[in-house]
Design a protein around this motif. Sequence first.
Motif, PDB file in Angstrom:
ATOM      1  N   VAL A  95      27.064  13.170  -3.677  1.00 35.70           N
ATOM      2  CA  VAL A  95      26.097  12.073  -3.764  1.00 35.70           C
ATOM      3  C   VAL A  95      24.787  12.642  -4.297  1.00 35.70           C
ATOM      4  CG1 VAL A  95      24.780  10.371  -2.470  1.00 35.70           C
ATOM      5  CG2 VAL A  95      27.193  10.757  -1.916  1.00 35.70           C
ATOM      6  N   HIS A  96      24.293  12.061  -5.383  1.00 39.05           N
ATOM      7  CA  HIS A  96      23.044  12.499  -5.998  1.00 39.05           C
ATOM      8  C   HIS A  96      21.956  11.449  -5.757  1.00 39.05           C
ATOM      9  CE1 HIS A  96      24.911  15.801  -8.293  1.00 39.05           C
ATOM     10  NE2 HIS A  96      25.939  14.978  -8.440  1.00 39.05           N
ATOM     11  N   GLU A  97      20.738  11.905  -5.620  1.00 33.68           N
ATOM     12  CA  GLU A  97      19.582  11.001  -5.571  1.00 33.68           C
ATOM     13  C   GLU A  97      18.523  11.563  -6.505  1.00 33.68           C
ATOM     14  OE1 GLU A  97      18.200   9.999  -1.706  1.00 33.68           O
ATOM     15  OE2 GLU A  97      16.800   8.481  -2.456  1.00 33.68           O
ATOM     16  N   LYS A  98      18.275  10.848  -7.607  1.00 40.07           N
ATOM     17  CA  LYS A  98      17.387  11.365  -8.647  1.00 40.07           C
ATOM     18  C   LYS A  98      16.618  10.224  -9.297  1.00 40.07           C
ATOM     19  CE  LYS A  98      18.827  14.598 -11.425  1.00 40.07           C
ATOM     20  NZ  LYS A  98      18.139  15.802 -10.909  1.00 40.07           N
ATOM     21  N   VAL A  99      15.445  10.558  -9.798  1.00 37.55           N
ATOM     22  CA  VAL A  99      14.733   9.655 -10.699  1.00 37.55           C
ATOM     23  C   VAL A  99      15.309   9.881 -12.090  1.00 37.55           C
ATOM     24  CG1 VAL A  99      12.520   9.020 -11.719  1.00 37.55           C
ATOM     25  CG2 VAL A  99      12.640   9.674  -9.296  1.00 37.55           C
ATOM     26  N   LEU A 100      15.792   8.814 -12.719  1.00 36.23           N
ATOM     27  CA  LEU A 100      16.458   8.925 -14.016  1.00 36.23           C
ATOM     28  C   LEU A 100      15.613   8.238 -15.087  1.00 36.23           C
ATOM     29  CD1 LEU A 100      20.111   8.118 -12.885  1.00 36.23           C
ATOM     30  CD2 LEU A 100      19.057  10.356 -13.199  1.00 36.23           C
ATOM     31  N   ARG A 101      15.198   9.029 -16.066  1.00 39.67           N
ATOM     32  CA  ARG A 101      14.401   8.469 -17.165  1.00 39.67           C
ATOM     33  C   ARG A 101      15.093   8.631 -18.521  1.00 39.67           C
ATOM     34  NH1 ARG A 101      10.391  10.837 -13.825  1.00 39.67           N
ATOM     35  NH2 ARG A 101       8.765   9.364 -13.178  1.00 39.67           N
ATOM     36  N   GLY A 102      15.841   9.723 -18.667  1.00 42.32           N
ATOM     37  CA  GLY A 102      16.469   9.994 -19.954  1.00 42.32           C
ATOM     38  C   GLY A 102      17.804  10.690 -19.785  1.00 42.32           C
ATOM     39  N   SER A 103      18.432  11.016 -20.905  1.00 41.24           N
ATOM     40  CA  SER A 103      19.797  11.540 -20.894  1.00 41.24           C
ATOM     41  C   SER A 103      19.881  12.961 -20.347  1.00 41.24           C
ATOM     42  CB  SER A 103      20.379  11.508 -22.310  1.00 41.24           C
ATOM     43  OG  SER A 103      19.579  12.278 -23.193  1.00 41.24           O
ATOM     44  N   ASP A 104      18.754  13.651 -20.185  1.00 47.44           N
ATOM     45  CA  ASP A 104      18.793  15.019 -19.663  1.00 47.44           C
ATOM     46  C   ASP A 104      18.496  15.094 -18.167  1.00 47.44           C
ATOM     47  OD1 ASP A 104      17.276  16.174 -22.716  1.00 47.44           O
ATOM     48  OD2 ASP A 104      19.393  16.143 -22.137  1.00 47.44           O
ATOM     49  N   ASP A 105      18.224  13.949 -17.540  1.00 52.53           N
ATOM     50  CA  ASP A 105      17.839  13.976 -16.129  1.00 52.53           C
ATOM     51  C   ASP A 105      19.026  14.162 -15.193  1.00 52.53           C
ATOM     52  OD1 ASP A 105      15.169  11.537 -16.524  1.00 52.53           O
ATOM     53  OD2 ASP A 105      15.141  13.717 -16.601  1.00 52.53           O
ATOM     54  N   PHE A 106      20.228  13.789 -15.643  1.00 51.82           N
ATOM     55  CA  PHE A 106      21.407  14.013 -14.814  1.00 51.82           C
ATOM     56  C   PHE A 106      22.572  14.437 -15.682  1.00 51.82           C
ATOM     57  CE2 PHE A 106      24.326  13.863 -11.433  1.00 51.82           C
ATOM     58  CZ  PHE A 106      25.500  13.304 -11.929  1.00 51.82           C
ATOM     59  N   VAL A 107      23.095  15.606 -15.412  1.00 52.20           N
ATOM     60  CA  VAL A 107      24.266  16.129 -16.117  1.00 52.20           C
ATOM     61  C   VAL A 107      25.211  16.688 -15.062  1.00 52.20           C
ATOM     62  CG1 VAL A 107      25.135  17.726 -17.850  1.00 52.20           C
ATOM     63  CG2 VAL A 107      22.845  16.742 -18.110  1.00 52.20           C
ATOM     64  N   TRP A 108      26.416  16.135 -15.000  1.00 49.72           N
ATOM     65  CA  TRP A 108      27.413  16.594 -14.019  1.00 49.72           C
ATOM     66  C   TRP A 108      28.518  17.348 -14.744  1.00 49.72           C
ATOM     67  CZ3 TRP A 108      32.084  13.398 -12.243  1.00 49.72           C
ATOM     68  CH2 TRP A 108      32.817  14.105 -11.271  1.00 49.72           C
ATOM     69  N   GLN A 109      28.690  18.617 -14.390  1.00 45.17           N
ATOM     70  CA  GLN A 109      29.779  19.414 -14.948  1.00 45.17           C
ATOM     71  C   GLN A 109      31.025  19.197 -14.106  1.00 45.17           C
ATOM     72  OE1 GLN A 109      28.898  23.473 -16.262  1.00 45.17           O
ATOM     73  NE2 GLN A 109      30.830  24.152 -15.361  1.00 45.17           N
ATOM     74  N   VAL A 110      32.044  18.587 -14.702  1.00 42.01           N
ATOM     75  CA  VAL A 110      33.278  18.257 -13.997  1.00 42.01           C
ATOM     76  C   VAL A 110      34.100  19.521 -13.803  1.00 42.01           C
ATOM     77  CG1 VAL A 110      35.329  16.777 -14.007  1.00 42.01           C
ATOM     78  CG2 VAL A 110      33.205  15.977 -15.060  1.00 42.01           C
ATOM     79  N   ASP A 111      34.692  19.667 -12.620  1.00 48.17           N
ATOM     80  CA  ASP A 111      35.431  20.884 -12.278  1.00 48.17           C
ATOM     81  C   ASP A 111      36.772  20.994 -12.993  1.00 48.17           C
ATOM     82  OD1 ASP A 111      34.315  20.796  -8.824  1.00 48.17           O
ATOM     83  OD2 ASP A 111      33.434  21.730 -10.592  1.00 48.17           O
ATOM     84  N   SER A 112      37.252  19.906 -13.566  1.00 50.04           N
ATOM     85  CA  SER A 112      38.568  19.909 -14.207  1.00 50.04           C
ATOM     86  C   SER A 112      38.452  19.250 -15.576  1.00 50.04           C
ATOM     87  CB  SER A 112      39.581  19.167 -13.324  1.00 50.04           C
ATOM     88  OG  SER A 112      40.855  19.160 -13.917  1.00 50.04           O
ATOM     89  N   MET A 113      39.378  19.552 -16.464  1.00 50.61           N
ATOM     90  CA  MET A 113      39.395  18.954 -17.797  1.00 50.61           C
ATOM     91  C   MET A 113      40.340  17.759 -17.806  1.00 50.61           C
ATOM     92  SD  MET A 113      37.347  20.741 -19.727  1.00 50.61           S
ATOM     93  CE  MET A 113      37.744  21.011 -21.446  1.00 50.61           C
ATOM     94  N   PHE A 114      39.934  16.695 -18.498  1.00 50.31           N
ATOM     95  CA  PHE A 114      40.758  15.506 -18.621  1.00 50.31           C
ATOM     96  C   PHE A 114      40.980  15.215 -20.101  1.00 50.31           C
ATOM     97  CE2 PHE A 114      40.951  13.773 -14.307  1.00 50.31           C
ATOM     98  CZ  PHE A 114      40.002  14.570 -13.675  1.00 50.31           C
ATOM     99  N   HIS A 115      42.211  14.865 -20.463  1.00 52.81           N
ATOM    100  CA  HIS A 115      42.551  14.554 -21.845  1.00 52.81           C
ATOM    101  C   HIS A 115      43.179  13.166 -21.904  1.00 52.81           C
ATOM    102  CE1 HIS A 115      41.864  18.765 -22.910  1.00 52.81           C
ATOM    103  NE2 HIS A 115      42.588  19.079 -21.835  1.00 52.81           N
ATOM    104  N   GLY A 116      43.244  12.620 -23.094  1.00 56.52           N
ATOM    105  CA  GLY A 116      43.932  11.340 -23.273  1.00 56.52           C
ATOM    106  C   GLY A 116      43.220  10.196 -22.579  1.00 56.52           C
ATOM    107  N   ARG A 117      43.925   9.498 -21.696  1.00 59.50           N
ATOM    108  CA  ARG A 117      43.386   8.318 -21.023  1.00 59.50           C
ATOM    109  C   ARG A 117      42.888   8.688 -19.629  1.00 59.50           C
ATOM    110  NH1 ARG A 117      47.035   2.969 -20.597  1.00 59.50           N
ATOM    111  NH2 ARG A 117      46.593   3.037 -22.855  1.00 59.50           N
TER     112      ARG A 117
END
Length: 334
Positions: A95-117
């Motif tokens: 759970v994140h709590e942040k002030v969001l103003r632009g595309s660099d304010d929140f970046v989540w690195q996913v622990d797994s890779m997903f392909h296709g659908r």
Amino acid sequence: MTTGSTASAGDSRVETIARLGQWRIDTFGPCSYRRSDSFRLGIWNWYLSVEKNRVMVVRLYPEPCRLAKEQPPLARFMLRVSNTAPGRRCCVSPVHEKVLRGSDDFVWQVDSMFHGRFTVDVEFLDLKIASINGGEPSPIWPDEDMLQPLASRSSLRCLSRMLSESIHTDVTIRTSDGDLRAHKAVLSSTSPVFASMFFHDLRENQLSTIDIDDMTLSSCSALLGYIYGDIDQGEFWKHRVALLAAADKYDIADLKSCCEESLVEDIGLGNVLERLQEAWLYRLAGLKKACMSYLFEFGKIHDLRDEINAFFRQADRELMVEMFHEILGVWKSI
């Protein structure tokens, strides 16, 4: 009440319900970048983006505009990435709590890779307007205007005083743990059930007493607060299920509608089955539709395997039939 709105056609579309946004991506290669169409939750338009090279990252940000600059959102939220193939796999963010103003304010690195659908969900647990001057943030949920009766503020103050100071009260309400005083005229003007009690030569009219032993003193105080136009917002949210039962019992249509809209606004994994049961019990078509959509169209039933088994053991047979037909409808649309 937001139910199943969409941004646009194609797999850049984000579907929303209550506080949940769901982006279904049909194709995604090993080195790709995708951005969703804008979608509205709260008072802001939002974007999701996914990019993948050596790692996979998800971004969430408001649409760049004057509103986001002057009233930036303070968001408490979580994201989930899941595939729809057999052997369902998902990654859930903290759970994140942040002030969001632009595309660099929140970046989540996913622990797994997903392909296709696969599907990207964002669920807002709370949204506030962050103060740009260092003051307290302003909540946007719940909407206090929803409870504001049409009567003038002056009339509301008079009614509030009549209740709080017991001015010429003429009826006693006996709850499960205490008594309250009220006015026959005010109750009768709000509820046809109360009006019938005092119009006919019934026990309630003869003794000027109403037994409401299925409500506590505090929940009945909230009911009177609504009737007299002086309910506290926090008290409404605390007692809204009890208020819904009372609104159904005493045929207070506007309170019943208000409770339904409130319950739709915060549907989540922890309460959707309870909400569905309440929708069935009190004949709330909008709430039932929203719960069914959350479970089946948005696929959240996969995250409630243990809970759904317990639910089916005690659910009404007709409700289970409706849920079964809802599943069939979703399968046909795939």
